[in-house]
Design a protein around this motif. Structure first.
Motif, PDB file in Angstrom:
ATOM      1  N   UNK A 169      58.120  31.468  -5.613  1.00 23.38           N
ATOM      2  CA  UNK A 169      57.686  32.378  -6.668  1.00 23.38           C
ATOM      3  C   UNK A 169      57.867  31.744  -8.047  1.00 23.38           C
ATOM      4  N   UNK A 170      58.933  30.971  -8.210  1.00 25.17           N
ATOM      5  CA  UNK A 170      59.145  30.288  -9.484  1.00 25.17           C
ATOM      6  C   UNK A 170      58.063  29.236  -9.742  1.00 25.17           C
ATOM      7  N   UNK A 171      57.667  28.507  -8.707  1.00 26.73           N
ATOM      8  CA  UNK A 171      56.598  27.508  -8.860  1.00 26.73           C
ATOM      9  C   UNK A 171      55.275  28.187  -9.253  1.00 26.73           C
ATOM     10  N   UNK A 172      54.971  29.285  -8.616  1.00 26.05           N
ATOM     11  CA  UNK A 172      53.728  29.990  -8.912  1.00 26.05           C
ATOM     12  C   UNK A 172      53.746  30.553 -10.330  1.00 26.05           C
ATOM     13  N   UNK A 219      65.668   8.798  -9.557  1.00 26.47           N
ATOM     14  CA  UNK A 219      65.423   9.804  -8.528  1.00 26.47           C
ATOM     15  C   UNK A 219      66.689  10.627  -8.314  1.00 26.47           C
ATOM     16  N   UNK A 220      66.605  11.952  -8.292  1.00 27.19           N
ATOM     17  CA  UNK A 220      67.804  12.784  -8.106  1.00 27.19           C
ATOM     18  C   UNK A 220      68.447  12.517  -6.750  1.00 27.19           C
ATOM     19  N   UNK A 221      69.763  12.386  -6.769  1.00 28.53           N
ATOM     20  CA  UNK A 221      70.496  12.129  -5.538  1.00 28.53           C
ATOM     21  C   UNK A 221      70.618  10.669  -5.185  1.00 28.53           C
ATOM     22  N   UNK A 222      70.009   9.799  -5.964  1.00 34.34           N
ATOM     23  CA  UNK A 222      70.107   8.358  -5.689  1.00 34.34           C
ATOM     24  C   UNK A 222      71.407   7.812  -6.275  1.00 34.34           C
ATOM     25  N   UNK A 257      81.522  23.029  -0.703  1.00 35.76           N
ATOM     26  CA  UNK A 257      80.080  22.811  -0.631  1.00 35.76           C
ATOM     27  C   UNK A 257      79.544  22.696  -2.052  1.00 35.76           C
ATOM     28  N   UNK A 258      78.410  22.015  -2.191  1.00 32.23           N
ATOM     29  CA  UNK A 258      77.676  22.007  -3.455  1.00 32.23           C
ATOM     30  C   UNK A 258      76.523  22.998  -3.320  1.00 32.23           C
ATOM     31  N   UNK A 259      76.580  24.070  -4.100  1.00 30.48           N
ATOM     32  CA  UNK A 259      75.483  25.034  -4.043  1.00 30.48           C
ATOM     33  C   UNK A 259      74.370  24.581  -4.979  1.00 30.48           C
ATOM     34  N   UNK A 260      73.332  25.373  -5.064  1.00 27.62           N
ATOM     35  CA  UNK A 260      72.142  24.967  -5.812  1.00 27.62           C
ATOM     36  C   UNK A 260      72.417  24.796  -7.303  1.00 27.62           C
ATOM     37  N   UNK A 291      63.784  20.614 -13.243  1.00 20.88           N
ATOM     38  CA  UNK A 291      65.111  20.779 -12.636  1.00 20.88           C
ATOM     39  C   UNK A 291      64.989  21.363 -11.233  1.00 20.88           C
ATOM     40  N   UNK A 292      64.125  22.329 -11.085  1.00 20.11           N
ATOM     41  CA  UNK A 292      63.905  22.939  -9.777  1.00 20.11           C
ATOM     42  C   UNK A 292      63.339  21.918  -8.790  1.00 20.11           C
ATOM     43  N   UNK A 293      62.385  21.108  -9.212  1.00 17.08           N
ATOM     44  CA  UNK A 293      61.806  20.077  -8.339  1.00 17.08           C
ATOM     45  C   UNK A 293      62.866  19.068  -7.902  1.00 17.08           C
ATOM     46  N   UNK A 294      63.759  18.693  -8.817  1.00 13.50           N
ATOM     47  CA  UNK A 294      64.825  17.750  -8.480  1.00 13.50           C
ATOM     48  C   UNK A 294      65.771  18.334  -7.439  1.00 13.50           C
TER      49      UNK A 294
END
Length: 451
Positions: A169-172, A219-222, A257-260, A291-294
């Motif tokens: 929904x956020x992407x749309x 790249x995120x997470x690299x 845990x790492x949450x969103x 940020x959401x895409x990453x």
């Protein structure tokens, strides 16, 4: 700490249980950051029943038996509703409090539905049943007084489904935002003459090119991205980078845990390379979409069990992959458009339809306003006629007693008497006076009688 040591339960609240975390700069500042995280831990999930969800979880957490079951439950136990059956074993005090919360939620939903009907001027008994069912999807609407196992099952399933749809929904929403921007740009340029239009187009093109001129985005997470956070945010030696220590540092609520939200906080340094709120060419809405895409990219590659959380084990395994050390440069949003020309045309057609509908409604309102003005004028004329009739009736009522031979009444009902009549001679007219003068005089009295 809320939900601590029960990471599985966070499946429901991968957004709501997560804090709006900030990375830790120094070990000495750890306590201060923890306190800030605790203060922000109640961030809104965006769900329309967010408060109800939080309050139910908080109450259940107070029951020792249910809390113990949470610690041993797995993802499937939560998803398939087996955990809901444990509700029958909680204390009476907890059940009473849950009943109260449900009644409050039902009351709130009734008010929302009433407000919706009032806003649409619906006067009949017919309702939007699809909307009604949606409002009550997170609880059992047939039992509005007590909180039962079915209510917990519905709350869990609805929250899980809604959170899974949240990103889509956020992407749309962002796509529609970008299309609206382009539509407004084109409409603005249409209103300019050729010289001004060319000048403005050149200016906008330069701004777009300036936005694209930014440093390399990792790249995120690299390893490159994490080392940068380790060095510039945490203030540590990049040569001493340790994935396990990094994980512990950024697990700000210490729930293992790492949450969103904790993940998204890691991308701030990369986003600052591209976006600056002081620059005209940088759009902060685009930054949040980036940020959401990453975050989605990291979850796709790291979250092995798809519970929307990254455990220490998952994090460490991701550092062993080839992509971790040899990741490509991140492609930002400006690399390709988020919509096609066909989608933009459909969006503009939709805008035109809505504009026409608004014009029709505006014309209807204008006509209704004119009608109300005419009715107002007619009512004002009727009011004046009524007031005149009342005055005339009041005048006749005051004149009526004098015509009937009764003393006229004063304004307060008292009788009004006329002054004494003048002498008869003074009151008679000339004709009456002449007649009286021609009458023979009375014979004198005691005269001698003739024989």
């Amino acid at each position: 700490m809320w939900m601590k040591s029960t990471p599985v339960w966070l499946l429901l609240l991968s957004v709501s249980a997560g804090v709006l975390s900030v990375p830790i700069n120094r070990d000495a500042a750890k306590q201060e950051v923890k306190e800030e995280a605790q203060e922000e831990e109640n961030g809104d999930t965006g769900l329309y029943y967010d408060r109800y969800l939080r309050e139910v979880i908080e109450v259940l957490e107070t029951d020792p038996h249910f809390r113990e079951k949470l610690q041993t439950a797995n993802t499937e136990d939560i998803k398939n509703g087996r955990l809901s059956k444990e509700l029958d074993l909680v204390s009476h005090h907890v059940r009473t409090r849950l009943d109260e919360l449900k009644r409050q939620e039902v009351s709130r939903l009734r008010m929302l539905l009433k407000a919706k009907l009032d806003s649409t001027n619906v006067q009949t008994l017919q309702m939007d049943h699809a909307s009604l069912l949606k409002q009550f999807e997170h609880l059992d609407p047939h039992n509005q007084n007590t909180f039962e196992a079915k209510d917990l099952e519905l709350l869990i399933s609805t929250a899980t489904k809604d959170l899974e749809n949240y990103d889509a929904e956020r992407h749309e929403e962002f796509k529609r935002y970008e299309m609206l921007k382009e539509h407004e740009r084109r409409e603005y340029l249409k209103g300019l003459d050729q010289e001004k239009r060319e000048k403005e187009e050149n200016r906008l093109q330069k701004l777009k090119e300036k936005h694209r001129q930014h440093p390399k985005v990792n790249a995120p997470g690299s390893v490159a991205q994490l080392r940068e956070v380790w060095e510039e945010t945490d203030g540590l030696d990049p040569q001493e980078f340790n994935p396990k220590t990094f994980f512990k540092l950024h697990d700000t609520n210490e729930d293992d845990v790492l949450d969103e939200q904790e993940l998204e906080a890691l991308f701030t340094k990369e986003l600052e390379k591209v976006y600056d709120p002081k620059n005209e060419e940088d759009d902060m809405m685009e930054m949040e979409e980036e940020r959401l895409r990453m975050r989605e990219h990291v979850m796709k590659n790291v979250d092995a069990n798809k519970d929307r959380l990254v455990s220490l084990d998952e994090f460490l395994k991701s550092t062993e992959k080839k992509e971790f050390n040899n990741a490509k440069e991140w492609e930002t949003l400006d690399a390709k458009p988020v919509y096609t020309e066909e989608e933009l045309q459909r969006f503009e057609a939709e805008l035109r339809d809505k504009e026409e509908e608004l014009k029709r409604k505006a014309e209807t309102l204008r006509q209704e306003q004119e009608l109300l003005k005419e009715r107002g004028k007619a009512l004002e004329a009727q009011k004046r006629e009524y007031q005149q009739a009342v005055l005339e009736m009041s005048q006749r009522q005051r004149e009526q007693p004098a015509a009937d031979g009764h003393p006229p009444a004063g304004p307060n009902g008292e009788l009004k008497f006329q002054p004494a009549a003048q002498k008869a001679g003074e009151e008679k007219g000339p004709a009456e006076q002449e007649v009286q003068n021609n009458l023979p005089a009375e014979p004198p009295q005691n005269l001698p009688q003739h024989t």
